[in-house]
Scaffold this motif. Structure first.
Motif, PDB file in Angstrom:
ATOM      1  N   MET A 102       0.887  -1.169   0.000  1.00 19.48           N
ATOM      2  CA  MET A 102       0.000   0.000   0.000  1.00 19.48           C
ATOM      3  C   MET A 102       0.921   1.213   0.000  1.00 19.48           C
ATOM      4  O   MET A 102       1.871   1.266   0.776  1.00 19.48           O
ATOM      5  CB  MET A 102      -0.829   0.041   1.286  1.00 19.48           C
ATOM      6  N   ILE A 118      -6.715 -13.178  -0.491  1.00 17.15           N
ATOM      7  CA  ILE A 118      -6.594 -12.541  -1.798  1.00 17.15           C
ATOM      8  C   ILE A 118      -5.778 -13.417  -2.737  1.00 17.15           C
ATOM      9  O   ILE A 118      -6.131 -13.617  -3.902  1.00 17.15           O
ATOM     10  CB  ILE A 118      -5.962 -11.134  -1.673  1.00 17.15           C
ATOM     11  N   ARG A 139      -1.056  -3.507  -5.862  1.00 18.59           N
ATOM     12  CA  ARG A 139      -0.701  -2.272  -5.165  1.00 18.59           C
ATOM     13  C   ARG A 139      -1.949  -1.446  -4.911  1.00 18.59           C
ATOM     14  O   ARG A 139      -2.818  -1.337  -5.771  1.00 18.59           O
ATOM     15  CB  ARG A 139       0.290  -1.457  -6.006  1.00 18.59           C
ATOM     16  N   LEU A 140      -2.025  -0.915  -3.701  1.00 21.29           N
ATOM     17  CA  LEU A 140      -3.135  -0.023  -3.356  1.00 21.29           C
ATOM     18  C   LEU A 140      -2.546   1.359  -3.081  1.00 21.29           C
ATOM     19  O   LEU A 140      -1.591   1.473  -2.314  1.00 21.29           O
ATOM     20  CB  LEU A 140      -3.854  -0.497  -2.082  1.00 21.29           C
ATOM     21  N   TRP A 141      -3.120   2.383  -3.701  1.00 22.01           N
ATOM     22  CA  TRP A 141      -2.694   3.745  -3.397  1.00 22.01           C
ATOM     23  C   TRP A 141      -3.786   4.445  -2.609  1.00 22.01           C
ATOM     24  O   TRP A 141      -4.978   4.141  -2.774  1.00 22.01           O
ATOM     25  CB  TRP A 141      -2.446   4.529  -4.687  1.00 22.01           C
ATOM     26  N   GLY A 142      -3.385   5.369  -1.772  1.00 22.65           N
ATOM     27  CA  GLY A 142      -4.367   6.087  -0.975  1.00 22.65           C
ATOM     28  C   GLY A 142      -3.670   6.801   0.155  1.00 22.65           C
ATOM     29  O   GLY A 142      -2.498   7.162   0.029  1.00 22.65           O
ATOM     30  N   LEU A 143      -4.377   6.980   1.250  1.00 21.33           N
ATOM     31  CA  LEU A 143      -3.794   7.681   2.387  1.00 21.33           C
ATOM     32  C   LEU A 143      -3.552   6.718   3.540  1.00 21.33           C
ATOM     33  O   LEU A 143      -4.446   5.954   3.906  1.00 21.33           O
ATOM     34  CB  LEU A 143      -4.719   8.803   2.856  1.00 21.33           C
ATOM     35  N   SER A 145      -2.863   5.789   7.545  1.00 18.79           N
ATOM     36  CA  SER A 145      -3.704   6.190   8.679  1.00 18.79           C
ATOM     37  C   SER A 145      -3.343   7.590   9.176  1.00 18.79           C
ATOM     38  O   SER A 145      -4.237   8.390   9.473  1.00 18.79           O
ATOM     39  CB  SER A 145      -3.580   5.165   9.803  1.00 18.79           C
TER      40      SER A 145
ATOM     41  N   GLU B 117     -15.041 -10.231  -5.107  1.00 21.94           N
ATOM     42  CA  GLU B 117     -14.498 -10.764  -3.862  1.00 21.94           C
ATOM     43  C   GLU B 117     -13.119 -10.175  -3.571  1.00 21.94           C
ATOM     44  O   GLU B 117     -12.825  -9.768  -2.448  1.00 21.94           O
ATOM     45  CB  GLU B 117     -14.377 -12.297  -3.920  1.00 21.94           C
ATOM     46  N   ILE B 118     -12.284 -10.138  -4.611  1.00 21.67           N
ATOM     47  CA  ILE B 118     -10.944  -9.590  -4.405  1.00 21.67           C
ATOM     48  C   ILE B 118     -11.029  -8.116  -4.031  1.00 21.67           C
ATOM     49  O   ILE B 118     -10.350  -7.655  -3.116  1.00 21.67           O
ATOM     50  CB  ILE B 118     -10.071  -9.783  -5.672  1.00 21.67           C
ATOM     51  N   MET B 121     -11.991  -7.795  -0.480  1.00 21.74           N
ATOM     52  CA  MET B 121     -10.904  -8.140   0.434  1.00 21.74           C
ATOM     53  C   MET B 121      -9.829  -7.077   0.475  1.00 21.74           C
ATOM     54  O   MET B 121      -9.218  -6.834   1.507  1.00 21.74           O
ATOM     55  CB  MET B 121     -10.296  -9.455   0.006  1.00 21.74           C
ATOM     56  N   GLN B 122      -9.588  -6.459  -0.657  1.00 25.95           N
ATOM     57  CA  GLN B 122      -8.630  -5.370  -0.673  1.00 25.95           C
ATOM     58  C   GLN B 122      -9.077  -4.261   0.277  1.00 25.95           C
ATOM     59  O   GLN B 122      -8.284  -3.730   1.056  1.00 25.95           O
ATOM     60  CB  GLN B 122      -8.496  -4.789  -2.086  1.00 25.95           C
ATOM     61  N   VAL B 125      -8.518  -5.421   3.872  1.00 25.78           N
ATOM     62  CA  VAL B 125      -7.114  -5.380   4.284  1.00 25.78           C
ATOM     63  C   VAL B 125      -6.678  -3.938   4.509  1.00 25.78           C
ATOM     64  O   VAL B 125      -5.985  -3.620   5.476  1.00 25.78           O
ATOM     65  CB  VAL B 125      -6.200  -6.041   3.217  1.00 25.78           C
ATOM     66  N   ALA B 126      -7.093  -3.054   3.600  1.00 34.10           N
ATOM     67  CA  ALA B 126      -6.742  -1.646   3.740  1.00 34.10           C
ATOM     68  C   ALA B 126      -7.286  -1.112   5.062  1.00 34.10           C
ATOM     69  O   ALA B 126      -6.574  -0.475   5.834  1.00 34.10           O
ATOM     70  CB  ALA B 126      -7.310  -0.853   2.572  1.00 34.10           C
ATOM     71  N   HIS B 129      -5.494  -1.786   8.117  1.00 36.89           N
ATOM     72  CA  HIS B 129      -4.285  -0.987   8.323  1.00 36.89           C
ATOM     73  C   HIS B 129      -4.602   0.499   8.466  1.00 36.89           C
ATOM     74  O   HIS B 129      -3.700   1.320   8.463  1.00 36.89           O
ATOM     75  CB  HIS B 129      -3.319  -1.174   7.157  1.00 36.89           C
ATOM     76  N   GLY B 130      -5.880   0.827   8.572  1.00 42.19           N
ATOM     77  CA  GLY B 130      -6.258   2.234   8.653  1.00 42.19           C
ATOM     78  C   GLY B 130      -5.953   2.987   7.378  1.00 42.19           C
ATOM     79  O   GLY B 130      -5.812   4.208   7.357  1.00 42.19           O
ATOM     80  N   PHE B 131      -5.817   2.242   6.291  1.00 40.95           N
ATOM     81  CA  PHE B 131      -5.443   2.838   5.007  1.00 40.95           C
ATOM     82  C   PHE B 131      -6.693   3.157   4.206  1.00 40.95           C
ATOM     83  O   PHE B 131      -7.615   2.346   4.134  1.00 40.95           O
ATOM     84  CB  PHE B 131      -4.559   1.834   4.259  1.00 40.95           C
ATOM     85  N   VAL B 132      -6.733   4.344   3.622  1.00 42.20           N
ATOM     86  CA  VAL B 132      -7.894   4.739   2.824  1.00 42.20           C
ATOM     87  C   VAL B 132      -7.527   4.716   1.350  1.00 42.20           C
ATOM     88  O   VAL B 132      -6.878   5.632   0.849  1.00 42.20           O
ATOM     89  CB  VAL B 132      -8.363   6.164   3.206  1.00 42.20           C
ATOM     90  N   PRO B 133      -7.903   3.653   0.666  1.00 36.32           N
ATOM     91  CA  PRO B 133      -7.462   3.482  -0.723  1.00 36.32           C
ATOM     92  C   PRO B 133      -8.226   4.373  -1.694  1.00 36.32           C
ATOM     93  O   PRO B 133      -9.428   4.604  -1.524  1.00 36.32           O
ATOM     94  CB  PRO B 133      -7.749   2.008  -1.004  1.00 36.32           C
ATOM     95  N   THR B 134      -7.514   4.898  -2.677  1.00 33.34           N
ATOM     96  CA  THR B 134      -8.173   5.673  -3.728  1.00 33.34           C
ATOM     97  C   THR B 134      -8.234   4.872  -5.030  1.00 33.34           C
ATOM     98  O   THR B 134      -9.176   4.974  -5.782  1.00 33.34           O
ATOM     99  CB  THR B 134      -7.434   6.994  -3.999  1.00 33.34           C
ATOM    100  N   HIS B 135      -7.184   4.103  -5.276  1.00 34.13           N
ATOM    101  CA  HIS B 135      -7.211   3.253  -6.464  1.00 34.13           C
ATOM    102  C   HIS B 135      -6.187   2.135  -6.280  1.00 34.13           C
ATOM    103  O   HIS B 135      -5.398   2.158  -5.337  1.00 34.13           O
ATOM    104  CB  HIS B 135      -6.934   4.047  -7.735  1.00 34.13           C
ATOM    105  N   HIS B 136      -6.231   1.179  -7.187  1.00 26.96           N
ATOM    106  CA  HIS B 136      -5.317   0.065  -7.024  1.00 26.96           C
ATOM    107  C   HIS B 136      -4.965  -0.526  -8.375  1.00 26.96           C
ATOM    108  O   HIS B 136      -5.529  -0.148  -9.411  1.00 26.96           O
ATOM    109  CB  HIS B 136      -5.942  -1.000  -6.132  1.00 26.96           C
ATOM    110  N   SER B 137      -4.041  -1.434  -8.358  1.00 26.06           N
ATOM    111  CA  SER B 137      -3.629  -2.119  -9.576  1.00 26.06           C
ATOM    112  C   SER B 137      -3.271  -3.548  -9.239  1.00 26.06           C
ATOM    113  O   SER B 137      -2.468  -3.803  -8.349  1.00 26.06           O
ATOM    114  CB  SER B 137      -2.406  -1.407 -10.173  1.00 26.06           C
TER     115      SER B 137
END
Lengths: 174, 174
Positions: A102, A118, A139-143, A145, B117-118, B121-122, B125-126, B129-137
């Motif tokens: 991430m 996954i 790969r996950l992009w974002g912010l 915590s 499903e994937i 799950m993404q 998982v994000a 982790h307290g992660f705020v996803p905007t996009h992914h690949s």
DNA sequence: TTGATTGCAAAGCATTTGCATGCTA
DNA sequence: TAGCATGCAAATGCTTTGCAATCAA
């Protein structure tokens, strides 16, 4: 510390073996580059690594770092990863569990993660298409915590910090 | 055919709106590039597109194709993707469902897929982790069904076909 | 008329390659 | 001693930028 040294030695001998099996030669430069690569835990670019190596031995050139990192990758000690800023990063690969990343687009932090679910799903989807996967990249992009919570308070990104990875948002590319 | 034309018109007007909202201008070059981009269904590189445009109007330069594709991406009509051969590909984005890719490292075929499903799950998982996803690949490399079955019979890769994407295996990078 | 757009050439970057010199094995 | 390794400079390949001429609004 003993355990860590053991691992270092193991990795060094893997490199030696790889070198020898190809009929190549051990050199001071290669040893130094390996040594420094192993003593870091970051995701390093060629430039980062060259900088570190250069401090110990200013005569080592850029080209040798490139070539040696390729060897380390072949030997299974390093892995190339890309986070979307058009730079190639290297991370440790030997005895490291497979993982994905991430990437915080604000501060550049890179968080490693692994999800067996996954992975299993990926295999299933591949199988559904008759596809035989050899490797993958997620790969996950974002912010992260920290950045997510601070941007709640101050919507405008603080202009001070210099992100390690500045992802120029272009579609979902990388 | 009517439906397709409708969609074309919709995309063209989205582009016009985007152009106008930025105080930019419509030009023949931009219209032509959009027209040709819309009339393809492949994953195109800048070079592919420039080639196609060039056939219709040899005066259009490389630079304009680059600049226009950036505009199309901003407008949400195109998306940049990378398959590991260090080239940027563009695919349609407007009213296309989000999807990921499987890339055959033998013949270069690119298979689009989607798994709710994937995706779910993404997100999970994000969140963990307290992660705020905007996009992914997510990309899977390996052998497509055709190549997998033919390599069963003949282990050595047939040297005739020219793969569209030749992935030089370097770690898991791209 | 104003200022955005274009195409060319040149500049940028990250990475690779040619080659004479230097060093391992 | 043979031939791999090194480091420099030059070359690549993709992409962006500077700039004068052109064109849309």
């Amino acid at each position: 510390m003993a355990a860590r040294s053991d691992k270092f030695e193991k990795e060094k001998s893997i490199f030696s073996d790889h070198i020898q099996s190809l009929g190549l030669r051990r050199t001071n430069q290669r040893d130094l580059i390996l040594e420094i690569f192993l003593s870091t835990e970051e995701h390093l670019t060629i430039d980062d690594l060259h900088w570190l190596v250069h401090k110990k031995d200013p005569s080592v050139g850029h080209t040798t770092v490139y070539r040696t990192l390729k060897l380390l990758t072949e030997a299974g000690l390093a892995r190339e990863v890309r986070f979307g800023d058009n730079k190639t990063y290297y991370e440790h690969h030997f005895e490291h569990e497979h993982h994905d990343h991430m990437i915080c687009t604000q501060c550049g932090r890179v968080i490693e993660f692994f999800s067996a679910e996954i992975e299993a799903m990926q295999d299933k989807v591949a199988e559904d298409h008759g596809f035989v996967p050899t490797h993958h990249s997620l790969r996950l992009w974002g912010l992260c915590s920290d950045c997510a919570s601070s941007s709640e308070k101050q919507p405008a990104a603080p202009s001070g910090a210099q992100p390690r990875v500045r992802v120029v948002q272009k579609g979902h590319a990388a």
